[in-house]
Design a protein around this motif. Structure first.
Motif, mmCIF file in Angstrom:
data_model
loop_
_atom_site.group_PDB
_atom_site.id
_atom_site.type_symbol
_atom_site.label_atom_id
_atom_site.label_comp_id
_atom_site.label_asym_id
_atom_site.label_seq_id
_atom_site.Cartn_x
_atom_site.Cartn_y
_atom_site.Cartn_z
ATOM 1 N N LEU A 1 0.844 -1.189 0.000
ATOM 2 C CA LEU A 1 0.000 0.000 0.000
ATOM 3 C C LEU A 1 0.876 1.234 0.000
ATOM 4 C CD1 LEU A 1 -3.231 0.681 2.001
ATOM 5 C CD2 LEU A 1 -1.366 2.351 2.089
ATOM 6 N N ASN A 2 0.563 2.162 -0.900
ATOM 7 C CA ASN A 2 1.293 3.423 -0.988
ATOM 8 C C ASN A 2 0.286 4.570 -0.891
ATOM 9 O OD1 ASN A 2 2.319 5.802 -2.891
ATOM 10 N ND2 ASN A 2 4.093 4.771 -2.036
ATOM 11 N N HIS A 3 0.564 5.531 -0.015
ATOM 12 C CA HIS A 3 -0.345 6.647 0.233
ATOM 13 C C HIS A 3 0.351 7.968 -0.087
ATOM 14 C CE1 HIS A 3 -2.395 9.437 3.376
ATOM 15 N NE2 HIS A 3 -2.998 9.540 2.206
ATOM 16 N N SER A 4 -0.306 8.814 -0.884
ATOM 17 C CA SER A 4 0.189 10.152 -1.187
ATOM 18 C C SER A 4 -1.019 11.073 -1.382
ATOM 19 C CB SER A 4 1.077 10.132 -2.439
ATOM 20 O OG SER A 4 0.368 9.603 -3.545
ATOM 21 N N GLY B 1 -0.872 9.999 11.515
ATOM 22 C CA GLY B 1 -1.304 8.610 11.617
ATOM 23 C C GLY B 1 -2.304 8.186 10.565
ATOM 24 N N SER B 2 -2.625 9.075 9.606
ATOM 25 C CA SER B 2 -3.630 8.723 8.604
ATOM 26 C C SER B 2 -3.140 7.581 7.705
ATOM 27 C CB SER B 2 -3.982 9.945 7.755
ATOM 28 O OG SER B 2 -2.846 10.446 7.074
ATOM 29 N N THR B 3 -1.848 7.602 7.352
ATOM 30 C CA THR B 3 -1.315 6.520 6.517
ATOM 31 C C THR B 3 -1.409 5.182 7.231
ATOM 32 O OG1 THR B 3 0.204 8.023 5.366
ATOM 33 C CG2 THR B 3 0.723 5.667 5.288
ATOM 34 N N GLN B 4 -1.122 5.186 8.517
ATOM 35 C CA GLN B 4 -1.214 3.941 9.278
ATOM 36 C C GLN B 4 -2.645 3.437 9.344
ATOM 37 O OE1 GLN B 4 1.549 2.337 10.295
ATOM 38 N NE2 GLN B 4 0.186 0.626 10.799
ATOM 39 N N ARG B 5 -3.613 4.342 9.407
ATOM 40 C CA ARG B 5 -5.009 3.925 9.406
ATOM 41 C C ARG B 5 -5.377 3.275 8.069
ATOM 42 N NH1 ARG B 5 -5.747 8.947 11.901
ATOM 43 N NH2 ARG B 5 -6.674 9.857 10.017
ATOM 44 N N PHE B 6 -4.862 3.833 6.978
ATOM 45 C CA PHE B 6 -5.081 3.211 5.670
ATOM 46 C C PHE B 6 -4.529 1.790 5.656
ATOM 47 C CE2 PHE B 6 -5.435 7.586 3.760
ATOM 48 C CZ PHE B 6 -6.691 7.409 3.215
ATOM 49 N N ARG B 7 -3.335 1.622 6.216
ATOM 50 C CA ARG B 7 -2.660 0.327 6.198
ATOM 51 C C ARG B 7 -3.369 -0.684 7.093
ATOM 52 N NH1 ARG B 7 2.355 0.008 4.502
ATOM 53 N NH2 ARG B 7 3.014 -1.343 6.190
ATOM 54 N N ASP B 8 -3.723 -0.263 8.297
ATOM 55 C CA ASP B 8 -4.394 -1.180 9.226
ATOM 56 C C ASP B 8 -5.713 -1.695 8.640
ATOM 57 O OD1 ASP B 8 -2.353 -0.743 10.999
ATOM 58 O OD2 ASP B 8 -3.450 0.718 12.225
ATOM 59 N N ALA B 9 -6.493 -0.785 8.079
ATOM 60 C CA ALA B 9 -7.793 -1.169 7.535
ATOM 61 C C ALA B 9 -7.637 -2.097 6.325
ATOM 62 C CB ALA B 9 -8.599 0.070 7.152
ATOM 63 N N TRP B 10 -6.633 -1.828 5.479
ATOM 64 C CA TRP B 10 -6.441 -2.683 4.299
ATOM 65 C C TRP B 10 -6.041 -4.096 4.720
ATOM 66 C CZ3 TRP B 10 -8.065 -3.131 -0.320
ATOM 67 C CH2 TRP B 10 -7.402 -3.938 -1.250
ATOM 68 N N GLU B 11 -5.148 -4.213 5.694
ATOM 69 C CA GLU B 11 -4.748 -5.528 6.178
ATOM 70 C C GLU B 11 -5.965 -6.302 6.699
ATOM 71 O OE1 GLU B 11 -1.361 -7.156 9.234
ATOM 72 O OE2 GLU B 11 -2.885 -5.793 10.023
ATOM 73 N N ARG C 1 3.357 -5.450 8.485
ATOM 74 C CA ARG C 1 4.605 -5.131 9.169
ATOM 75 C C ARG C 1 5.822 -5.205 8.272
ATOM 76 N NH1 ARG C 1 4.003 -9.167 14.111
ATOM 77 N NH2 ARG C 1 3.332 -10.438 12.323
ATOM 78 N N SER C 2 5.780 -6.011 7.223
ATOM 79 C CA SER C 2 6.939 -6.111 6.347
ATOM 80 C C SER C 2 7.231 -4.783 5.660
ATOM 81 C CB SER C 2 6.721 -7.201 5.292
ATOM 82 O OG SER C 2 5.562 -6.909 4.526
ATOM 83 N N LEU C 3 6.198 -4.063 5.237
ATOM 84 C CA LEU C 3 6.399 -2.768 4.599
ATOM 85 C C LEU C 3 6.920 -1.745 5.601
ATOM 86 C CD1 LEU C 3 6.164 -0.997 2.110
ATOM 87 C CD2 LEU C 3 3.794 -0.583 2.697
ATOM 88 N N LYS C 4 6.432 -1.796 6.824
ATOM 89 C CA LYS C 4 6.867 -0.848 7.842
ATOM 90 C C LYS C 4 8.340 -1.016 8.153
ATOM 91 C CE LYS C 4 5.909 0.564 12.605
ATOM 92 N NZ LYS C 4 5.078 0.317 13.806
ATOM 93 N N ASP C 5 8.811 -2.255 8.179
ATOM 94 C CA ASP C 5 10.194 -2.527 8.544
ATOM 95 C C ASP C 5 11.167 -2.264 7.401
ATOM 96 O OD1 ASP C 5 9.238 -5.439 10.522
ATOM 97 O OD2 ASP C 5 9.288 -3.291 11.006
ATOM 98 N N GLN C 6 10.740 -2.578 6.153
ATOM 99 C CA GLN C 6 11.677 -2.541 5.043
ATOM 100 C C GLN C 6 11.389 -1.450 4.020
ATOM 101 O OE1 GLN C 6 12.395 -6.465 3.341
ATOM 102 N NE2 GLN C 6 11.430 -7.413 5.103
ATOM 103 N N GLY C 7 10.169 -0.938 3.985
ATOM 104 C CA GLY C 7 9.804 0.039 2.974
ATOM 105 C C GLY C 7 9.361 -0.586 1.672
ATOM 106 N N ILE C 8 9.507 -1.913 1.563
ATOM 107 C CA ILE C 8 9.051 -2.647 0.380
ATOM 108 C C ILE C 8 8.361 -3.908 0.853
ATOM 109 C CG2 ILE C 8 10.855 -1.817 -1.178
ATOM 110 C CD1 ILE C 8 12.399 -4.364 -0.653
#
Length: 413
Positions: free
Chosen positions: A6-9, A139-149, A168-175
């Motif tokens: 997930l990528n948010h901009s 924290g809006s990006t994290q909300r997008f990520r949590d809901a998608w998971e 969590r893999s994206l949070k730790d590595q960026g990919i």
């Protein structure tokens, strides 16, 4: 395998050139790659959605955030229809059923191995104009990520699929990388000795929507005749391919933005016909210029509220003419000629520009009436192009139906 990505901009009035939001709509919903356009509280026709987006942007304050953009990788285990349901549930959840959103699914022939979706969120309640999603808050990006998971895993569970995604893999590595499975020393030893592994169907009990349900797992179909060691090696290869594909999608979005910014600064349209992104920008800038010119023309014409007809061009200090002054002399006959010419346009592109009768009518028109007729012709051409896009969508949908049918047979589902 299901992969979290997930990528948010965002696009803002003060950070991006005018028309950037509608340019992104043009890009994500282009019929060559978009297999379905979903949405809530927005027009679902590509052209109408672009015009709607421009209107929303014009109404925003100077430093407003026009839209939020989210790109997600869709689970390859789900069908096109199931992924559409997943996106619908996710977007309605994020907008609380109040803000506007649109999502373009890309899972056609060029995206078979990397189905994904581009989503735009307009954080405004159409009825009240108030913010709903608070996308500018921390924290809006994290909300997008949590809901998608949560929504992806819920959809996979509902379909009885074992795979799950992990943000969590994206949070730790960026990919994102598909999780590798554990291969024990014994399995490696047996693989090296060319041991023949076997898999059978297995009935397990799983909680689906809180209800214990027996599910038969078709391991022969899932394993596809591969050992655990082989599956792990395949996952490594798929991880690398997924990373390249998603990075390419993000890079294309950035490149589109850079081309548009450069063109706006220079005041010239891109002229590289070999670059598809530059071509999209050139078409968009041309349409924006045409829309601005038409708006200026409309602003210069008076409007009679009783007849809803255009009058003479407006001049400061001059009283708008009444109904009796709107059209004089042969004006009604000229309007009849305009209607006749429009009929020929809608009948197809075979209109004869040398038609003597039409030329006589045009000579009788004032410059303002000629401009109005040109505007009507442009509108008819855009409608014609829209019909062509709808036809292409039907052809693509027929292909997708056949593909999903074949995929279902291959999976034994």
């Amino acid at each position: 395998m299901a992969i979290f990505n997930l990528n948010h901009s965002f696009i803002g009035r003060s950070t991006d050139p005018k028309g950037s939001a509608s340019l992104f709509v043009r890009y994500m919903a282009r019929p060559q790659v978009c297999t379905e356009l979903l949405g809530g509280r927005v027009p679902l026709d590509r052209s109408s959605l672009m015009h709607w987006m421009d209107a929303q942007e014009r109404g925003d304050r100077r430093n407003a955030r026009v839209i939020d953009k989210v790109v997600v990788a869709l689970p390859i285990e789900l069908t096109h229809e199931q992924n559409a349901e997943l996106l619908q549930a996710y977007c309605e959840r994020m907008t609380e059923g109040r803000a506007s959103w649109a999502a373009a699914i890309h899972d056609g022939p060029d995206d078979l191995d990397n189905p994904h979706a581009h989503i735009i969120f307009r954080d405004r309640d159409p009825d009240t104009g108030k913010r709903v999603m608070m996308t500018t808050e921390k924290g809006s990006t994290q909300r997008f990520r949590d809901a998608w998971e949560e929504e992806v895993n819920r959809a996979l569970e509902r379909e009885g699929i074992d795979e799950r995604v992990d943000k969590r893999s994206l949070k730790d590595q960026g990919i994102d990388r598909e999780p590798q499975i554990h291969v024990g020393a014994a399995s490696k030893y047996l693989h090296d000795k060319e041991h023949e592994f076997r898999s059978d169907e297995k009935t397990v009990t799983r909680l689906i929507d809180g209800v214990p349900t027996e599910v038969t797992v078709n391991y022969p179909v899932i394993d596809e005749g591969k050992t655990r060691y082989q599956e792990n090696e395949d996952r490594k290869a798929r991880n690398a391919e997924q990373e390249r594909a998603m990075n390419g999608i993000f890079a294309a979005e950035r490149q589109l933005h850079d081309i548009y910014v450069k063109a706006n600064k220079s005041g010239t349209m891109p002229d590289d016909p070999s670059d598809p992104l530059a071509t999209i920008v050139a078409f968009h800038m041309r349409d924006l210029q045409r829309t601005e010119q038409n708006n200026e023309r409309r602003d210069l014409w008076t409007m009679d509220p009783n007849t809803d007809r255009l009058g003479d061009p407006f001049e400061p200090g001059r009283r708008p003419k009444g109904p009796s002054d709107m059209i004089a002399g042969a004006g009604l006959a000229i309007i009849g000629k305009i209607a006749k010419s429009l009929e020929s346009i809608f009948d197809g592109p075979q209109r004869d520009p040398e038609d003597k009768e039409q030329n006589v009518a045009e000579k009788q028109m004032t410059p303002q009436q000629q401009q109005m007729q040109a505007h009507l012709r442009e509108k008819a051409q855009r409608d014609h192009e829209g019909d062509i896009e709808k036809w292409r969508q039907k052809e693509l949908q027929a292909y997708l139906d056949e593909r999903e049918k074949a995929r279902g047979i291959e999976r034994g589902r």
